[in-house]
Scaffold this active site. Structure first.
Site, PDB file in Angstrom:
ATOM      1  N   HIS A  57       0.862  -1.190   0.000  1.00  0.00           N
ATOM      2  CA  HIS A  57       0.000   0.000   0.000  1.00  0.00           C
ATOM      3  C   HIS A  57       0.891   1.230   0.000  1.00  0.00           C
ATOM      4  O   HIS A  57       1.948   1.255   0.626  1.00  0.00           O
ATOM      5  CB  HIS A  57      -0.892  -0.001   1.246  1.00  0.00           C
ATOM      6  CG  HIS A  57      -1.389   1.360   1.636  1.00  0.00           C
ATOM      7  ND1 HIS A  57      -0.792   2.103   2.640  1.00  0.00           N
ATOM      8  CD2 HIS A  57      -2.397   2.117   1.150  1.00  0.00           C
ATOM      9  CE1 HIS A  57      -1.432   3.250   2.758  1.00  0.00           C
ATOM     10  NE2 HIS A  57      -2.408   3.292   1.875  1.00  0.00           N
ATOM     11  N   GLY A  60     -18.280  11.833  -0.057  1.00  0.00           N
ATOM     12  CA  GLY A  60     -18.981  11.647  -1.317  1.00  0.00           C
ATOM     13  C   GLY A  60     -18.121  11.259  -2.497  1.00  0.00           C
ATOM     14  O   GLY A  60     -18.570  11.366  -3.638  1.00  0.00           O
TER      15      GLY A  60
END
Length: 297
Positions: free
Chosen positions: A133, A280
């Site tokens: 990662h 969002g």
């Protein structure tokens, strides 16, 4: 009128995109050159690239980015390299979290934000190759700006020499900015990537940095650039060494179990996952880090 901070934000956004392009090219090159050993008879993997958009409540432009995902390659079973630049206003939960963590009570009065960064997670075909990662980012509000990032290695089959190489490259790049940084960032990663309900770390560590602002934007940007530059020389040699090794059912089983551990961490604890979903951003891009297959015992 373009301000100095506007120029700095544009510079940071362009750098994250440049780093993304460099990594995508390097990974596709690994795929093309893998011509012996497991999975060598498969077609070389390439990235599928999709534009992402951040959803805003009023439908106005809120930024977006690129989601680049490779699935079922010779070397990579699933790897995503996402880059984005998003902006807007923080919701109440994000405002409260930001105010608490950064000590910014003014967030409720002016909750505007801007964020840009790159995020990468690679899950490998060969269980001898470690998952990995990496991310680097810049975050801005009217109350200040901050950098963050790091990378950590997540092997299911651990090799001490691989761990030592990964950490040595991280240290080399951190030391360019002062020898005090690497020990602090290593300890931070050990704490951050710990899974309390399992009582263990999710991998063999790396470096982690957040909320970084010394007051010198150029110096801080240079530091986060070197964190990004460390990634390929830290990771690619490990893949080169392990990608052609033979393996059996026991090694593959260990890989799937370890992926379950990785998924637990990302869904329960990872701050970036929570922030992306709460603000969002494209859910598929946020959850790109999840492995294609995992197992729980």
């Amino acid at each position: 009128m373009t301000t100095e901070m506007d120029q700095e934000k544009a510079t940071a956004s362009a750098w994250f995109r440049e780093l993304r392009d460099t990594i995508v090219a390097a990974f596709e090159n690994l795929e093309a050159r893998h011509n012996e050993g497991p999975f060598a008879d498969q077609p070389a993997g390439t990235f599928d690239v999709t534009e992402t958009r951040r959803a805003s409540e009023d439908g106005s432009d809120a930024g977006g980015g690129l989601m680049s995902v490779m699935r079922g390659g010779r070397v990579f079973e699933k790897v995503g390299v996402n880059v984005s630049t998003v902006f807007g206003t923080l919701g109440e939960r994000a405002q409260s979290a930001m105010a608490a963590r950064k000590g910014l009570p003014g967030m409720k009065d002016d909750p505007r934000f801007w964020a840009s960064g790159i995020s990468l997670v690679a899950h490998m075909q060969n269980p001898h190759c470690p998952a990995v990662h990496m991310n680097t980012r810049m975050f801005w509000t009217p109350h200040g700006w901050w950098f963050g990032g790091g990378s950590d290695l997540n092997p299911c089959l651990e090799y001490d020499e691989d761990t030592q190489h990964f950490h040595a490259v991280q240290k080399q790049h951190c030391d360019r900015h002062g020898t005090e940084h690497y020990p602090r960032l290593k300890a931070w990663a050990d704490e951050y990537f710990y899974i309390p309900h399992r009582g263990r770390a999710r991998g063999v560590g790396g470096i982690f940095l957040d909320d970084h602002n010394t007051g010198d934007w150029q110096a801080d940007f240079g530091f986060v650039q070197d964190i990004g530059k460390a990634f390929l020389p830290a990771f690619v040699p490990l893949v080169e060494k392990r990608r052609s090794m033979a393996f059996g059912d026991a090694e593959k089983d260990a890989q799937l179990v370890h992926r379950g551990l990785y998924a637990e961490y990302n869904l329960v604890y990872d701050r970036g996952t929570k922030f992306g979903l709460e603000t969002g951003h494209d859910a598929n891009a946020v959850l790109m880090s999840l492995p294609p297959m995992a197992k729980w015992v």
